[in-house]
Scaffold this active site. Structure first.
Site, PDB file in Angstrom:
ATOM      1  N   HIS A 256       0.794  -0.900   0.220  1.00  0.00           N
ATOM      2  CA  HIS A 256      -0.158  -0.048  -0.179  1.00  0.00           C
ATOM      3  C   HIS A 256       1.396   1.407   0.289  1.00  0.00           C
ATOM      4  O   HIS A 256       1.943   1.513   0.583  1.00  0.00           O
ATOM      5  CB  HIS A 256      -0.573  -0.117   1.026  1.00  0.00           C
ATOM      6  CG  HIS A 256      -2.100  -0.696   1.092  1.00  0.00           C
ATOM      7  ND1 HIS A 256      -3.638  -0.365   0.356  1.00  0.00           N
ATOM      8  CD2 HIS A 256      -1.959  -2.286   1.404  1.00  0.00           C
ATOM      9  CE1 HIS A 256      -4.254  -1.721   0.832  1.00  0.00           C
ATOM     10  NE2 HIS A 256      -2.923  -2.878   1.841  1.00  0.00           N
TER      11      HIS A 256
ATOM     12  N   LYS B 211     -12.724   4.137   8.582  1.00  0.00           N
ATOM     13  CA  LYS B 211     -13.031   4.843   7.938  1.00  0.00           C
ATOM     14  C   LYS B 211     -14.659   5.200   7.839  1.00  0.00           C
ATOM     15  O   LYS B 211     -15.260   6.609   7.844  1.00  0.00           O
ATOM     16  CB  LYS B 211     -12.839   4.958   6.880  1.00  0.00           C
ATOM     17  CG  LYS B 211     -12.732   5.614   5.683  1.00  0.00           C
ATOM     18  CD  LYS B 211     -11.846   5.641   4.496  1.00  0.00           C
ATOM     19  CE  LYS B 211     -11.918   5.334   3.378  1.00  0.00           C
ATOM     20  NZ  LYS B 211     -13.207   5.077   2.987  1.00  0.00           N
TER      21      LYS B 211
END
EC number: 4.1.1.31
Length: 928
Positions: free
Chosen positions: A145, A587
């Site tokens: 990532h 999130k």
């Protein structure tokens, strides 16, 4: 905020490294740089002692007066300081551990020695302990990532500084030798100063694969055998050599690098093939190097020892290979049987390596392979080992040969199991197009879930479900089909372990799993033949939103009760892997709701799998930061729900975590030990009944999660919050930083919360020193739950003291709170497009921060954050003296970069801006 220093050795090393850095800056930087660095550091340290708006304005004016090149050099100086502090801390932690080992005293909690002793003291006898060990699988998965800001070149320089610093401590040096060693460190710092730490170009996926391979070549190939050796010693020490359990090879490694195509247009079938081949190349290269060393070492003469009959039989069987394939004289190594055998082993490995390299070069013809697979290689190594033991040379068998056997058992010829990941909608689109191309086929997308499942099962069991003409298909569908064909080729080329799981992100329904099974069926990876069902692809659905986590039992239950899927699962080994997404759930619903939904999801899916007689391994998609499931691995494993870790743990290791845990073999050894010991403890449910959680605690957590989720959703749903995020954090700079191949958003141009990836979401808040994904909503939840009821506070305190899940949750919260700095966050308000609204939003965030701080301290019964982790507290404190000026510099750079109307003028501020992002990430030891 100065605190008493109780680690003088570490402070001395930091002071030494800082002084050497100052020497380098004095001689090799622009004249103003060192002066600016010192003035800013001293000025912001004064502000830490007490707010002085005049001083703050003066420091701000000094920063605003600097040109881009000077600012870039000042930032680089701060970044190098952080790297040196990180190196000093890592070195001293290693030296302290080694000192404890040398002293013979009881080792630290989480060491193998302490773990085995505790289990023995609890009455775990050697036989059940052996059974426990045989069920263990420890599987970290390396991912790429866009969070790793440090180049491999920089990591290599810091490695040399680490080794030189170790020499200063561990060798008795005279004055001249000490000066030489200091000169060596200074030279490395000088090289560091003249090496660009920011990548000139955005890395390609192949660059990320090489970055991942670095940790194996430089660290893990040495650390892994050592970990096994340490565990073996601990078991013998506690249980005695006669009754000690045999330690199986329980470590495996995975990777997503080159296989994770979710939202990354640069990962294609060719990339995946290349990654698999690069993995095999490195493994074979390393084995050849070790076999060469063994060949030089095992010089035993058949005139002086008598090899085992099985070994001699293998030599006789290999005579034709020796003469005809290798072209060797029968007289060569005639009386040195192990050298003769190892020469053939090396020749076979070289043939395997030549074949892999020919494929990497896309050669038209391929040389013949030496070994058909790693198992055949292991047979030869074990023959040598057993023969050495046969004639009394067990000591020779227990050294480098035993280490090589451990490595081959761990890494095979594939090195890592490469998982592939794709978002569920891509499979749905591909399947819909395949159905649409068949004459008279219904419109798949119009089906409800039950109809889709029926259509998919019928297609899977059909002898020829589709007539496919690839040329008529859309590009996306063609690529999807080619991905599954690539999986089949990779397994045939390198071995069945080369490919791990096929991960389906955003799994919402059971049909999302059966769609992948159908695509696997079309590539020949699954289906039914004369022998019955077969399946060589294992599928891991990924549940990553709050709603999906809540429905995990409904989706998996539908799969487990489907006869076709159940038959295919049984054919693949009857183990279902289920992946849990920490990043997107946080999130989506905030840290409390995420943590609790993940906890509940684990309990649900394990109970469901047990009910259907399926072995279930949970795959934890953790990130580096608390807001993405990060934190110490040992504690994280122990915090899992009771009776859910059934001997196996799989988790992602992302971005900067790879450097911090695996760049140095000394630290890698420690991290692997802590993780495996946590797995041993959490897996005691395999040999004894696990104590269930208190029902009352579960009820409290459910209530806390509901309050926390409401508070978080209210914040992210507030009008202007996303505008505030994009204006008052450097997220636009993060998207430009050359630290990963993956785009920052799932959909280009879409700046919604659902589009932005969890990594830049966490990264951006962290850069602006708010770190809110790691704590927001916890204060409100605790306050609403306990109100004015003292008994409820007592209950929370008991949960913190007795329940590992709750303790780890609040421990990680403390770290996030400690890294937050509201005074710094207020500086970023200068960037707001709508200052009044931004100020109101920050005031709301600050109020929650103060409430969370107060509530957490009340529950933990401490007067300051991280009171029970003094080393971590001091580590974070010493960084603030450089982080504070960096944040102020970043605000100025963002103003300049965004405010320049001309592209050419704007570009001059981009380089120092990107460097500031890198430097703050290094200082906080967190990116995403």
């Amino acid at each position: 905020m100065n605190e008493t220093v109780d680690d003088p050795v570490l402070e001395h090393d930091i002071e030494l490294f800082t002084r050497l850095l100052g020497d380098v800056l004095r001689e090799h930087s622009r004249k103003r740089v060192l002066v600016v660095v010192e003035r800013l550091r001293e000025g912001f340290m004064q502000l830490r002692e007490g707010e002085d708006e005049t001083l703050r304005a003066r420091l701000r004016a000094r920063i605003e007066g600097l040109d881009p090149q000077t600012l870039a050099e000042v930032i680089r100086a701060f970044a190098i300081y952080f790297g040196l502090v990180n190196t000093a801390e890592e070195l001293n932690a290693h030296l302290q551990r080694m000192a404890r080992v040398s002293s013979g005293e009881r080792l630290w909690r989480g060491s193998f020695d302490d773990t085995v002793r505790r289990l023995a003291a609890d009455g775990v006898a050697p036989a059940p302990f052996q059974s426990l060990l045989e069920h263990l699988v420890y599987l970290p998965v390396f991912t790429a990532h866009p969070t790793e800001a440090r180049r491999r070149t920089i990591a290599e320089i810091f490695r040399r500084i680490f080794l030189a610093g170790q020499d200063l401590h561990r060798h008795r040096l005279n004055d001249e030798e000490r000066e030489d060693k200091l000169a060596e460190i200074r030279a490395q710092i000088q090289i560091l100063w003249k090496t660009d730490e920011v990548r000139v170009h955005k890395p390609q996926v192949t660059d990320e694969v090489r970055q991942g391979l670095y940790f194996f070549r430089e660290s893990l190939f040495g650390a892994v055998p050592e970990v096994y050796r340490i565990l073996e010693k601990a078991v013998r020490r506690v249980h005695g050599a006669a009754t000690a359990a045999a330690v199986p090879s329980l470590m495996r490694f995975g990777s997503w690098i080159g296989g994770d195509r979710d939202g990354n247009p640069f990962v294609c079938p060719e990339t995946t093939e290349l990654a698999v081949r690069m993995h095999a190349e490195l493994a074979l290269e390393h084995y050849l190097e070790r076999v060469g060393r063994l060949q030089r070492m095992l010089s035993h003469s058949s005139a002086l020892c008598e090899p085992a009959p099985a070994f001699l039989d293998s030599l006789d069987a290999d005579e034709d290979y020796w003469v005809e394939t290798m072209g060797q004289s029968l007289r060569r190594f005639l009386n040195e049987p192990y050298r003769r055998k190892l020469a053939m082993v090396a020749h076979r490995l070289e043939a395997n390596l030549a074949r892999v390299r020919a494929r990497l070069a896309e050669a038209e013809t391929l040389p013949a392979a030496g070994y058909c697979d790693a198992r055949a290689f292991l047979v030869d190594l074990r023959l040598i080992r057993d023969s050495l033991i046969h004639h009394g040379d067990a000591s020779a068998a227990a050294g480098p040969l035993h280490d090589l056997i451990r490595l081959v058992e761990t890494f095979g010829f594939h090195l890592v199991q490469l998982d592939l990941r794709q978002e569920s909608s891509r499979h749905t689109e591909a399947v819909a197009e395949l159905f649409a191309r068949q004459p008279g086929a219904p419109y798949y997308l119009a089906f409800d879930e039950s109809q889709r499942l029926l259509a998919l099962v019928e297609a899977i069991v059909h002898p020829q479900p589709f007539v496919i003409d690839k040329a008529t298909l859309g590009a996306a569908t063609r690529e999807t089909l080619e991905t599954f064909e690539t999986i089949a080729r990779a397994r045939a080329e390198v071995g069945e372990q080369a490919i791990g799981q096929y991960v389906i992100s955003m799994t919402h329904e059971a049909s999302h799993v059966l769609e992948v099974m159908l695509l696997a069926r079309l590539a020949g990876l699954a289906g039914r033949d004369r022998q019955g069902w077969f399946c060589t692809l294992q599928i891991a659905p990924l549940f990553e939103t709050i709603d999906d986590l809540a429905r995990i039992d409904a989706v998996m239950g539908r799969l487990f009760t489907d006869p076709t899927y159940r038959a295919l699962l049984r054919a693949s080994g009857d183990q279902q892997e289920v992946m849990l997404g920490y990043s997107d759930s946080c999130k989506d619903g905030g840290i409390l709701a995420s943590g609790w939904r993940l906890y509940e999801a684990q309990r649900k899916v394990i109970a469901l799998a047990d009910e259907h007689g399926v072995a279930c391994r949970l795959f934890h998609g953790r990130g580096g930061t608390v807001g993405r499931g990060g934190g110490p691995t040992h504690e994280a494993i122990l915090a899992q729900p009771a009776d859910t870790v059934h001997g196996q743990i799989k988790f992602t290791e992302q971005g900067e975590v790879l450097s911090y845990r695996y760049a140095n073999p000394e630290t890698a050894r420690y991290e692997l030990t802590m993780g495996i010991s946590g797995l041993i403890k959490a897996s005691r449910c395999l040999i004894e009944s696990a104590a269930p959680e208190r029902a009352e605690d579960l009820e409290v957590m459910a209530e806390l999660a509901a309050h926390g989720e409401a508070a978080y959703r209210a914040l992210v749903g507030t009008e202007g919050l996303l505008d505030y995020f994009y204006a008052c954090t450097p997220v636009d700079g993060i998207a430009l930083l050359n630290i990963g191949s993956r785009p920052a958003h799932r959909s280009r141009g879409d700046r919604s919360l659902s589009s932005i990836r969890a990594i830049p979401w966490v990264f951006g808040w962290g850069q602006a020193r708010l770190t809110l994904p790691g704590w927001f909503g916890i204060g409100t939840a605790l306050a609403r739950y306990r109100g004015d009821d003292p008994e409820r506070l007592v209950r929370l305190r008991r949960m913190y003291g007795e329940w590992p899940f709750f303790r780890v949750l609040l421990s990680n919260t403390q770290m996030s709170l400690f890294k937050a700095e509201m005074a710094i966050a207020r500086e970023y308000l200068r960037l707001a497009d709508d200052p009044p609204r931004a100020a109101a939003l920050l005031a709301h965030i600050e109020a929650e921060y103060r409430l969370t701080l107060s509530e957490v301290l009340a529950v933990t019964e401490t007067d300051r954050l991280l009171a029970d982790q003094p080393a971590l507290r001091r580590s974070l404190l010493r960084r603030n003296r450089y982080l504070d000026p960096l944040n102020h510099i970043q605000v100025v750079l963002l103003e300049r970069y965004r405010g320049e109307p001309e592209a050419e003028q704007r570009e001059q501020w981009l380089d120092p801006l990107l460097r500031s992002i890198n430097a703050i990430a290094a200082g906080m030891r967190n990116t995403g």
